[in-house]
Design an enzyme around this catalytic site. Sequence first.
Site, PDB file in Angstrom:
ATOM      1  N   GLU A 183     -12.779 -34.987  -6.796  1.00  0.00           N
ATOM      2  CA  GLU A 183     -14.062 -35.436  -6.207  1.00  0.00           C
ATOM      3  C   GLU A 183     -14.358 -34.664  -4.923  1.00  0.00           C
ATOM      4  O   GLU A 183     -15.481 -34.212  -4.686  1.00  0.00           O
ATOM      5  CB  GLU A 183     -14.002 -36.928  -5.874  1.00  0.00           C
ATOM      6  CG  GLU A 183     -14.209 -37.828  -7.040  1.00  0.00           C
ATOM      7  CD  GLU A 183     -14.626 -39.226  -6.578  1.00  0.00           C
ATOM      8  OE1 GLU A 183     -15.321 -39.335  -5.556  1.00  0.00           O
ATOM      9  OE2 GLU A 183     -14.251 -40.196  -7.264  1.00  0.00           O
ATOM     10  N   SER A 233      -1.259 -40.683  -9.843  1.00  0.00           N
ATOM     11  CA  SER A 233      -0.305 -40.781 -10.950  1.00  0.00           C
ATOM     12  C   SER A 233       0.470 -39.481 -11.152  1.00  0.00           C
ATOM     13  O   SER A 233       1.676 -39.505 -11.395  1.00  0.00           O
ATOM     14  CB  SER A 233      -1.042 -41.099 -12.250  1.00  0.00           C
ATOM     15  OG  SER A 233      -1.733 -42.304 -12.126  1.00  0.00           O
ATOM     16  N   THR A 234      -0.221 -38.354 -11.095  1.00  0.00           N
ATOM     17  CA  THR A 234       0.452 -37.073 -11.322  1.00  0.00           C
ATOM     18  C   THR A 234       0.612 -36.312 -10.006  1.00  0.00           C
ATOM     19  O   THR A 234       1.629 -35.695  -9.751  1.00  0.00           O
ATOM     20  CB  THR A 234      -0.359 -36.197 -12.317  1.00  0.00           C
ATOM     21  OG1 THR A 234      -0.746 -36.998 -13.426  1.00  0.00           O
ATOM     22  CG2 THR A 234       0.456 -35.025 -12.806  1.00  0.00           C
ATOM     23  N   GLY A 293      -5.135 -40.467  -2.603  1.00  0.00           N
ATOM     24  CA  GLY A 293      -5.283 -40.759  -4.027  1.00  0.00           C
ATOM     25  C   GLY A 293      -4.596 -39.667  -4.823  1.00  0.00           C
ATOM     26  O   GLY A 293      -3.732 -38.948  -4.299  1.00  0.00           O
ATOM     27  N   ASP A 325      -8.344 -30.847 -15.229  1.00  0.00           N
ATOM     28  CA  ASP A 325      -7.708 -31.563 -14.110  1.00  0.00           C
ATOM     29  C   ASP A 325      -7.777 -33.076 -14.302  1.00  0.00           C
ATOM     30  O   ASP A 325      -8.055 -33.837 -13.361  1.00  0.00           O
ATOM     31  CB  ASP A 325      -8.366 -31.196 -12.764  1.00  0.00           C
ATOM     32  CG  ASP A 325      -8.040 -29.775 -12.333  1.00  0.00           C
ATOM     33  OD1 ASP A 325      -7.328 -29.078 -13.072  1.00  0.00           O
ATOM     34  OD2 ASP A 325      -8.509 -29.371 -11.253  1.00  0.00           O
ATOM     35  N   ASP A 347      -4.968 -36.646  -8.325  1.00  0.00           N
ATOM     36  CA  ASP A 347      -5.702 -35.419  -8.642  1.00  0.00           C
ATOM     37  C   ASP A 347      -7.183 -35.690  -8.882  1.00  0.00           C
ATOM     38  O   ASP A 347      -8.031 -34.846  -8.605  1.00  0.00           O
ATOM     39  CB  ASP A 347      -5.097 -34.769  -9.893  1.00  0.00           C
ATOM     40  CG  ASP A 347      -3.688 -34.271  -9.628  1.00  0.00           C
ATOM     41  OD1 ASP A 347      -3.410 -33.849  -8.494  1.00  0.00           O
ATOM     42  OD2 ASP A 347      -2.856 -34.329 -10.556  1.00  0.00           O
ATOM     43  N   GLY A 348      -7.502 -36.874  -9.421  1.00  0.00           N
ATOM     44  CA  GLY A 348      -8.903 -37.219  -9.685  1.00  0.00           C
ATOM     45  C   GLY A 348      -9.673 -37.345  -8.379  1.00  0.00           C
ATOM     46  O   GLY A 348     -10.813 -36.900  -8.258  1.00  0.00           O
ATOM     47  N   ARG A 355       1.221 -44.065 -18.566  1.00  0.00           N
ATOM     48  CA  ARG A 355       0.336 -43.838 -19.715  1.00  0.00           C
ATOM     49  C   ARG A 355       0.461 -42.420 -20.269  1.00  0.00           C
ATOM     50  O   ARG A 355       0.277 -42.197 -21.458  1.00  0.00           O
ATOM     51  CB  ARG A 355      -1.124 -44.137 -19.342  1.00  0.00           C
ATOM     52  CG  ARG A 355      -1.760 -43.171 -18.346  1.00  0.00           C
ATOM     53  CD  ARG A 355      -3.114 -43.698 -17.887  1.00  0.00           C
ATOM     54  NE  ARG A 355      -3.832 -42.823 -16.979  1.00  0.00           N
ATOM     55  CZ  ARG A 355      -3.659 -42.778 -15.668  1.00  0.00           C
ATOM     56  NH1 ARG A 355      -2.754 -43.559 -15.107  1.00  0.00           N
ATOM     57  NH2 ARG A 355      -4.372 -41.967 -14.919  1.00  0.00           N
TER      58      ARG A 355
HETATM   59  C1  LIG Z   1      10.488 -34.007 -24.426  1.00  0.00           C
HETATM   60  C2  LIG Z   1       9.919 -34.073 -23.046  1.00  0.00           C
HETATM   61  C3  LIG Z   1       8.729 -33.210 -22.905  1.00  0.00           C
HETATM   62  C4  LIG Z   1       8.150 -33.296 -21.537  1.00  0.00           C
HETATM   63  C5  LIG Z   1       7.006 -32.359 -21.426  1.00  0.00           C
HETATM   64  C6  LIG Z   1       6.491 -32.322 -20.069  1.00  0.00           C
HETATM   65  C7  LIG Z   1       5.340 -31.384 -19.935  1.00  0.00           C
HETATM   66  C8  LIG Z   1       4.682 -31.710 -18.662  1.00  0.00           C
HETATM   67  C9  LIG Z   1       3.628 -30.759 -18.292  1.00  0.00           C
HETATM   68  C10 LIG Z   1       2.848 -31.349 -17.177  1.00  0.00           C
HETATM   69  C11 LIG Z   1       1.649 -30.562 -16.899  1.00  0.00           C
HETATM   70  C12 LIG Z   1       0.803 -31.238 -15.891  1.00  0.00           C
HETATM   71  C13 LIG Z   1      -0.446 -30.495 -15.708  1.00  0.00           C
HETATM   72  C14 LIG Z   1      -1.311 -31.208 -14.741  1.00  0.00           C
HETATM   73  C15 LIG Z   1      -2.454 -31.716 -15.037  1.00  0.00           C
HETATM   74  C16 LIG Z   1      -3.283 -32.428 -14.040  1.00  0.00           C
HETATM   75  O1  LIG Z   1      -4.293 -31.603 -13.586  1.00  0.00           O
HETATM   76  C17 LIG Z   1      -3.941 -33.657 -14.660  1.00  0.00           C
HETATM   77  C18 LIG Z   1      -4.578 -34.489 -13.575  1.00  0.00           C
HETATM   78  O2  LIG Z   1      -3.618 -35.201 -12.894  1.00  0.00           O
HETATM   79  N1  LIG Z   1      -2.959 -34.460 -15.317  1.00  0.00           N
HETATM   80  C19 LIG Z   1      -3.034 -34.677 -16.607  1.00  0.00           C
HETATM   81  O3  LIG Z   1      -3.899 -34.271 -17.307  1.00  0.00           O
HETATM   82  C20 LIG Z   1      -1.903 -35.470 -17.181  1.00  0.00           C
HETATM   83  C21 LIG Z   1      -1.231 -34.663 -18.233  1.00  0.00           C
HETATM   84  C22 LIG Z   1       0.099 -35.235 -18.477  1.00  0.00           C
HETATM   85  C23 LIG Z   1       0.781 -34.535 -19.591  1.00  0.00           C
HETATM   86  C24 LIG Z   1       2.064 -35.242 -19.851  1.00  0.00           C
HETATM   87  C25 LIG Z   1       2.667 -34.798 -21.097  1.00  0.00           C
HETATM   88  C26 LIG Z   1       3.854 -35.633 -21.423  1.00  0.00           C
HETATM   89  C27 LIG Z   1       4.397 -35.165 -22.709  1.00  0.00           C
HETATM   90  C28 LIG Z   1       5.469 -36.034 -23.228  1.00  0.00           C
HETATM   91  C29 LIG Z   1       5.820 -35.535 -24.608  1.00  0.00           C
HETATM   92  C30 LIG Z   1       6.898 -36.337 -25.163  1.00  0.00           C
HETATM   93  C31 LIG Z   1       7.271 -35.891 -26.557  1.00  0.00           C
HETATM   94  C32 LIG Z   1       8.333 -36.789 -27.055  1.00  0.00           C
HETATM   95  C33 LIG Z   1       8.632 -36.558 -28.509  1.00  0.00           C
HETATM   96  C34 LIG Z   1       9.599 -37.496 -29.078  1.00  0.00           C
HETATM   97  N1  LIG Z   2     -13.212 -47.341  -5.865  1.00  0.00           N
HETATM   98  C1  LIG Z   2     -13.041 -46.746  -7.031  1.00  0.00           C
HETATM   99  N2  LIG Z   2     -13.167 -47.433  -8.183  1.00  0.00           N
HETATM  100  C2  LIG Z   2     -12.964 -46.845  -9.366  1.00  0.00           C
HETATM  101  N3  LIG Z   2     -12.638 -45.549  -9.530  1.00  0.00           N
HETATM  102  C3  LIG Z   2     -12.498 -44.823  -8.416  1.00  0.00           C
HETATM  103  C4  LIG Z   2     -12.693 -45.373  -7.125  1.00  0.00           C
HETATM  104  N4  LIG Z   2     -12.478 -44.395  -6.211  1.00  0.00           N
HETATM  105  C5  LIG Z   2     -12.176 -43.286  -6.902  1.00  0.00           C
HETATM  106  N5  LIG Z   2     -12.184 -43.512  -8.223  1.00  0.00           N
HETATM  107  C6  LIG Z   2     -11.878 -42.601  -9.349  1.00  0.00           C
HETATM  108  O1  LIG Z   2     -10.579 -42.896  -9.826  1.00  0.00           O
HETATM  109  C7  LIG Z   2     -10.084 -41.764 -10.524  1.00  0.00           C
HETATM  110  C8  LIG Z   2      -8.572 -41.705 -10.497  1.00  0.00           C
HETATM  111  O2  LIG Z   2      -8.138 -41.718  -9.194  1.00  0.00           O
HETATM  112  P1  LIG Z   2      -6.902 -40.923  -8.617  1.00  0.00           P
HETATM  113  O3  LIG Z   2      -6.942 -39.522  -8.954  1.00  0.00           O
HETATM  114  O4  LIG Z   2      -6.873 -41.277  -7.164  1.00  0.00           O
HETATM  115  O5  LIG Z   2      -5.644 -41.634  -9.291  1.00  0.00           O
HETATM  116  P2  LIG Z   2      -4.854 -41.420 -10.663  1.00  0.00           P
HETATM  117  O6  LIG Z   2      -5.758 -41.154 -11.774  1.00  0.00           O
HETATM  118  O7  LIG Z   2      -3.928 -42.558 -10.758  1.00  0.00           O
HETATM  119  O8  LIG Z   2      -3.967 -40.160 -10.337  1.00  0.00           O
HETATM  120  P3  LIG Z   2      -3.923 -38.684 -10.955  1.00  0.00           P
HETATM  121  O9  LIG Z   2      -5.321 -38.175 -10.898  1.00  0.00           O
HETATM  122  O10 LIG Z   2      -2.986 -37.960 -10.021  1.00  0.00           O
HETATM  123  O11 LIG Z   2      -3.398 -38.767 -12.346  1.00  0.00           O
HETATM  124  C9  LIG Z   2     -10.730 -40.578  -9.848  1.00  0.00           C
HETATM  125  O12 LIG Z   2     -11.246 -39.725 -10.827  1.00  0.00           O
HETATM  126  C10 LIG Z   2     -11.827 -41.149  -8.961  1.00  0.00           C
HETATM  127  O13 LIG Z   2     -13.084 -40.560  -9.252  1.00  0.00           O
END
Ligand SMILES: CCCCCCCCCCCCC/C=C/[C@@H](O)[C@H](CO)NC(=O)CCCCCCCCCCCCCCC
Ligand SMILES: Nc1ncnc2c1ncn2[C@@H]1O[C@H](COP(=O)(O)OP(=O)(O)OP(=O)(O)O)[C@@H](O)[C@H]1O
Length: 587
Positions: free
Chosen positions: A196, A234-235, A189, A538, A191-192, A304
């Site tokens: 867990e 997803s990430t 899966g 996270d 990070d979520g 998303r």
């Molecule tokens: C112009 C391009 C800018 C791109 C900027 C990219 C910055 C990316 C930084 C990524 C940091 C990830 C940190 C990881 C967090 C994970 O523990 C957590 C669980 O999976 N993920 C998120 O919370 C998911 C968090 C996801 C954050 C995504 C942010 C995307 C930002 C896009 C901004 C676009 C601005 C456009 C303006 C016209």
């Molecule tokens: N059978 C299930 N039904 C619904 N939710 C679940 C189930 N099993 C796990 N989950 C929950 O789904 C959430 C998201 O799962 P997961 O981290 O695998 O994928 P994601 O969100 O697409 O990826 P990322 O966390 O990398 O962005 C987790 O927080 C987990 O607690």
Amino acid sequence: METDLRLESSLWIGNKRYRAVLTGWHLKWTEADKKNGDKKTVSVPVAEVVGVENGRVEILPQKSVEDTDKDFTVFYVKRSRSRSTYGLLWSLGRTQFSCPSRVLRDQWTNHLRTALKTHSPLRPHRLLVFINPFGGKKKGREIYHSLVAPLFELAGISSHVIVTERANQARDHLLKKDLTGFDGVVCVGGDGMFSEILHGLIGRTQQEAGLCETDPAVTLQPCPLHIGIIPAGSTDCVCYATVGVIDPVTSALHIIIGDSQPLDVCSVHHASTLVRYSVSLVGYGFYGDVLAESEKHRWMGPLRYDYSGTVVYLSNRSYAGIVQYLPADPLLSSPRDKTRCLSGCNVCSRSTERLFPHTSDSGSLYSSHFSQYSNDSEGEWVSVEGRFRCVSLTCMSSSCARSPLGLSPSAHLADGTGDLILVWDTHPLSFLKFLYRHTSTQDQFDLPFVEVHRVKAVRFSLPDGREEEAHEEIGELNCARGGEEREYVDTVSRNGSQQQLAQRVVERETKNEHKTVAPILCGLCCKKTPAVSVWNCDGEILPFTEIFCRIHGQLVRLYARGIEDGAAMQNCSQESDKNKSRCITYK
Ligand SMILES: CCCCCCCCCCCCC/C=C/[C@@H](O)[C@H](CO)NC(=O)CCCCCCCCCCCCCCC
Ligand SMILES: Nc1ncnc2c1ncn2[C@@H]1O[C@H](COP(=O)(O)OP(=O)(O)OP(=O)(O)O)[C@@H](O)[C@H]1O
Ligand SMILES: [Ca+2]
């Protein structure tokens, strides 16, 4: 030991004769009938041998065995460069050897199997596997059964597989059920799902050690079971930052050979409660808002975050706050020293000795740093107050596909510290520049409104009685941009142990008076900024705004080895590279 296991003989691969040697640490074969200058040696570390089978065997796409009595097949780790800056893709290498006699064949297979047992003590025999069928692109089951299970079977690993039916099932299982006989826990899966497993294993370990998780001053007990991550989310930030690539086969091979990568964990507390653990991002402001927005658009899948990131960026928010932090020793490392924590990192190795000193009566579960986290040693804390675009704390680089070097490119996986990134309120285009730099090798900290500190603990609070005032201030700033305005007021209502995040939405009309910001921003960011943001921990929204975070050095261990340096790997043999330090300078 090494002399006992040594075996040398001629072997055939196809119709070519090779001189093969098993030294205990390596299996090597060199073409025999060539001039010295043309001879090439293939060298496979025993630690990277996946399995040894009698006969001529293939595993993928389907297992097939031609059971001849003079042949044996060796499966091992094969590397190739990935498209990302660092990190190597691993695949299953396979060589079929023919012997002149059955006796010699049995000698080779027995010696190889003994060498495996002797030199790979952490290889798992039995694993507990949790598959989230709904993570990422919903391919968890398929990924496990088609790519991972055949490899586990080849390596002789028995696995107990649970496909989850609800969120938190894996966590609850780890907290309550019998885990006897398991060497590790694997999550299929994102990070979520990893989170867990993290919560389940840390909680279980503290329960069994009789430790109180809620007290930030307690030195927590490291978890005995290793965690493996098969990326299907997803990430997949934890996988990316600890392996360097998102590839289920690479991750499965790290699990099979019993690689071990310690990882720092941040505990997040509110008042006297433990709120959550984090390994990658505890983020307020931009990253909190992106997560809150993205929850409304789960149906978009991994996209998303880009959509929500754009929406939140255009809403142009900043938040008032007080950030206090306890700096780490600046002589050990710095978030701006332009090094990367790579496989075999020296900074992390030295930290192991510092974090776990050999004290005979260390029966005391409270570390010598105990006082640093109590309120008595406020002197060492640094305090800053102001308006922030975002406040982020990360225990590791948090690199991911969107940001290949991550939130803090020089952060270390296992040094017992985190990097605190403060982005002060600034012009929208300057903030965009900061964000954009995450996508390249440009230094995102080399900007006048950005600070980064290597820390051991962080406290965040809201300015006293400023909540309403802050709300008004920012509301006016943004509503001056005109159009229809939506005003969000986030409040945290606490009722006994039940905490809920309530959101009130108010809509009102405002006049278009302000003409200085670029029209596109003006048109799209007419929402009034709320007084407070939410914390993204996270990928989970925290139900509190005021929090205390402490980094626990090397609290868990993953089946991984850190990011392998692809460039260095190309210039040297597997043999010599294994012993190299990989803390290198990047551009
Ligand atoms: C112009 C391009 C800018 C791109 C900027 C990219 C910055 C990316 C930084 C990524 C940091 C990830 C940190 C990881 C967090 C994970 O523990 C957590 C669980 O999976 N993920 C998120 O919370 C998911 C968090 C996801 C954050 C995504 C942010 C995307 C930002 C896009 C901004 C676009 C601005 C456009 C303006 C016209
Ligand atoms: N059978 C299930 N039904 C619904 N939710 C679940 C189930 N099993 C796990 N989950 C929950 O789904 C959430 C998201 O799962 P997961 O981290 O695998 O994928 P994601 O969100 O697409 O990826 P990322 O966390 O990398 O962005 C987790 O927080 C987990 O607690
Ligand atoms: Ca760290």
